[in-house]
Write a protein that holds these residues in place. Sequence first.
Motif, PDB file in Angstrom:
ATOM      1  N   PRO A 108      70.299  18.564   9.973  1.00  0.00           N
ATOM      2  CA  PRO A 108      70.491  20.005  10.088  1.00  0.00           C
ATOM      3  C   PRO A 108      71.856  20.419   9.545  1.00  0.00           C
ATOM      4  O   PRO A 108      72.824  19.666   9.627  1.00  0.00           O
ATOM      5  CB  PRO A 108      70.426  20.267  11.594  1.00  0.00           C
ATOM      6  CG  PRO A 108      70.052  18.995  12.250  1.00  0.00           C
ATOM      7  CD  PRO A 108      70.150  17.896  11.244  1.00  0.00           C
ATOM      8  N   VAL A 109      71.910  21.609   8.994  1.00  0.00           N
ATOM      9  CA  VAL A 109      73.152  22.133   8.424  1.00  0.00           C
ATOM     10  C   VAL A 109      73.605  23.303   9.280  1.00  0.00           C
ATOM     11  O   VAL A 109      72.825  24.214   9.577  1.00  0.00           O
ATOM     12  CB  VAL A 109      72.926  22.600   6.963  1.00  0.00           C
ATOM     13  CG1 VAL A 109      74.183  23.225   6.401  1.00  0.00           C
ATOM     14  CG2 VAL A 109      72.465  21.449   6.108  1.00  0.00           C
ATOM     15  N   ASP A 110      74.879  23.300   9.692  1.00  0.00           N
ATOM     16  CA  ASP A 110      75.436  24.408  10.458  1.00  0.00           C
ATOM     17  C   ASP A 110      75.982  25.436   9.476  1.00  0.00           C
ATOM     18  O   ASP A 110      77.021  25.233   8.862  1.00  0.00           O
ATOM     19  CB  ASP A 110      76.538  23.903  11.380  1.00  0.00           C
ATOM     20  CG  ASP A 110      77.101  24.984  12.275  1.00  0.00           C
ATOM     21  OD1 ASP A 110      76.572  26.128  12.250  1.00  0.00           O
ATOM     22  OD2 ASP A 110      78.070  24.703  13.002  1.00  0.00           O
ATOM     23  N   LEU A 111      75.262  26.533   9.309  1.00  0.00           N
ATOM     24  CA  LEU A 111      75.648  27.549   8.335  1.00  0.00           C
ATOM     25  C   LEU A 111      76.782  28.433   8.835  1.00  0.00           C
ATOM     26  O   LEU A 111      77.375  29.172   8.066  1.00  0.00           O
ATOM     27  CB  LEU A 111      74.439  28.417   7.964  1.00  0.00           C
ATOM     28  CG  LEU A 111      73.276  27.667   7.318  1.00  0.00           C
ATOM     29  CD1 LEU A 111      72.104  28.612   7.094  1.00  0.00           C
ATOM     30  CD2 LEU A 111      73.704  27.042   6.014  1.00  0.00           C
ATOM     31  N   GLU A 112      77.098  28.350  10.116  1.00  0.00           N
ATOM     32  CA  GLU A 112      78.150  29.186  10.685  1.00  0.00           C
ATOM     33  C   GLU A 112      79.542  28.588  10.487  1.00  0.00           C
ATOM     34  O   GLU A 112      80.521  29.311  10.387  1.00  0.00           O
ATOM     35  CB  GLU A 112      77.901  29.397  12.183  1.00  0.00           C
ATOM     36  CG  GLU A 112      76.610  30.136  12.475  1.00  0.00           C
ATOM     37  CD  GLU A 112      76.588  31.537  11.881  1.00  0.00           C
ATOM     38  OE1 GLU A 112      77.614  32.234  11.951  1.00  0.00           O
ATOM     39  OE2 GLU A 112      75.536  31.917  11.342  1.00  0.00           O
ATOM     40  N   SER A 113      79.662  27.271  10.462  1.00  0.00           N
ATOM     41  CA  SER A 113      80.986  26.662  10.324  1.00  0.00           C
ATOM     42  C   SER A 113      81.376  26.566   8.854  1.00  0.00           C
ATOM     43  O   SER A 113      80.550  26.340   7.990  1.00  0.00           O
ATOM     44  CB  SER A 113      81.012  25.273  10.958  1.00  0.00           C
ATOM     45  OG  SER A 113      80.191  24.398  10.247  1.00  0.00           O
TER      46      SER A 113
END
Length: 61
Positions: free
Chosen positions: A47-52
Amino acid sequence: MTVSCPNCGAEVPWTDASEYRPFCSKRCRLIDLGQWFEESHRIPGEPVDLESPDETERDQD
């Protein structure tokens, strides 16, 4: 050579005349595209954290 349409399973000849190959029709091609947009189809991965922020953005601060 023929292939099965990924959407409906119809046999599709693998030739230049088959405009939508591997799909049998524009309709089947668009149904598949819609499934990607709705995220019904996914490519496995972490999964990729698009917020950080990305590492390169942190280095620029």
